[in-house]
Scaffold this active site. Structure first.
Site, mmCIF file in Angstrom:
data_model
loop_
_atom_site.group_PDB
_atom_site.id
_atom_site.type_symbol
_atom_site.label_atom_id
_atom_site.label_comp_id
_atom_site.label_asym_id
_atom_site.label_seq_id
_atom_site.Cartn_x
_atom_site.Cartn_y
_atom_site.Cartn_z
ATOM 1 N N VAL A 61 -19.554 -15.650 -18.919
ATOM 2 C CA VAL A 61 -19.633 -14.294 -18.420
ATOM 3 C C VAL A 61 -18.191 -13.522 -19.101
ATOM 4 O O VAL A 61 -17.903 -12.205 -19.140
ATOM 5 C CB VAL A 61 -19.646 -13.936 -16.985
ATOM 6 N N TYR A 162 -8.592 -16.555 -5.182
ATOM 7 C CA TYR A 162 -9.942 -16.308 -5.048
ATOM 8 C C TYR A 162 -10.172 -15.035 -4.118
ATOM 9 O O TYR A 162 -11.000 -14.151 -4.548
ATOM 10 C CB TYR A 162 -10.830 -17.317 -4.114
ATOM 11 N N PHE A 195 -22.163 -19.242 2.947
ATOM 12 C CA PHE A 195 -23.570 -19.529 2.517
ATOM 13 C C PHE A 195 -23.578 -21.008 1.991
ATOM 14 O O PHE A 195 -22.702 -21.665 1.367
ATOM 15 C CB PHE A 195 -24.045 -18.725 1.598
#
Length: 256
Positions: A61, A162, A195
């Site tokens: 990306v 992060y 998650f």
């Protein structure tokens, strides 16, 4: 937005949240281009999807040429109207190590480069392609969904890189939505909590259980399909724009 027959680009679409999103889009009748790193795992993930509905484009990306190649594939497929950015990394490190060494600057730069600059790279090139090639009289021409994290708001010790990168993704949501409004392109950001994804896959089972126990309700880790469900709900609701949606079961992370 009716996604049937429309084309989507999903970055990081070969595993975790991205893979679940690809499957939800395919189930809804969309065609999907996956942009992800060229590994055996991603090739297998792409090959497992229905033939004729998913194309895999290997790439990074942060590389404009790789991203443009994936976008060109989506444009060629027709009615390119959906972008979901899921590519990202989480590399924890303390500002000062136990030996007193400072956070490696190259590591901080890599996390920001992939999570923030990589997301922006996809958005800028996709928006140009949609504005030039996606012709429709519909109120909703397209939607771009980015992925931040609750670390953008509740960053823990060791998550400075992060949190900074995901905070940047969250912060650019409104200005992007405002700018792209004239093109009828919505921009929404999802900030997931804990998650069950490959980022957590290396943890022992007891550690996974302990993390899930921190979530007030439902008292467990989130499942990738629940993230994917929210992406389709965002697509369906034209008034969701310029917003950051926490998807976290009401957790607020402590310092550690």
């Amino acid at each position: 937005m009716d996604i049937t027959g429309r084309t989507a680009l999903v970055t990081g679409g070969a595993s975790g949240l991205g893979q679940a999103t690809v499957r939800a889009l395919v189930a809804g009748g969309a065609r999907v281009v996956i942009l992800d790193l060229a590994t055996a795992a991603t090739d297998q993930a792409a090959d497992s999807e229905p033939e004729g509905q998913v194309q895999f484009v290997p790439g990074d990306v942060t590389d404009p040429d790789d991203v443009q190649r994936a976008i060109d594939r989506a444009v060629a497929w027709g009615d390119f109207a959906i972008v979901v950015n899921c590519a990202g990394i989480a590399t924890p490190a303390s500002l000062l190590s136990r030996d007193g060494e400072p956070f490696p600057l190259d590591l901080f730069s890599r996390v920001v480069q992939i999570n923030l600059i990589g997301t922006f790279n996809v958005v800028r090139l996709a928006a140009k392609a949609i504005a030039e090639h996606t012709a429709t009289d519909a109120e909703d021409r397209a939607v771009i969904i980015n992925t931040a994290s609750i670390a953008a708001f509740d960053g823990q010790i060791g998550q400075s890189a992060y949190a900074a990168a995901k905070g940047g993704v969250a912060a650019m949501t409104l200005p992007l939505a405002r700018e792209l409004a004239r093109h009828r392109i919505r921009v929404v950001t999802i900030a997931p909590g804990l998650f069950r994804t490959p980022m957590l896959a290396g943890l022992p089972a007891e550690a996974m259980t302990a993390l899930g126990a921190q979530v007030p309700h439902p008292n467990r880790l989130g499942e990738p399909g629940e993230y994917a469900l929210l992406t389709t709900q965002i697509m369906a609701n034209p008034m969701l724009n310029g917003e950051i949606i926490r998807l976290d079961g009401a957790i607020r992370m402590g310092p550690r």
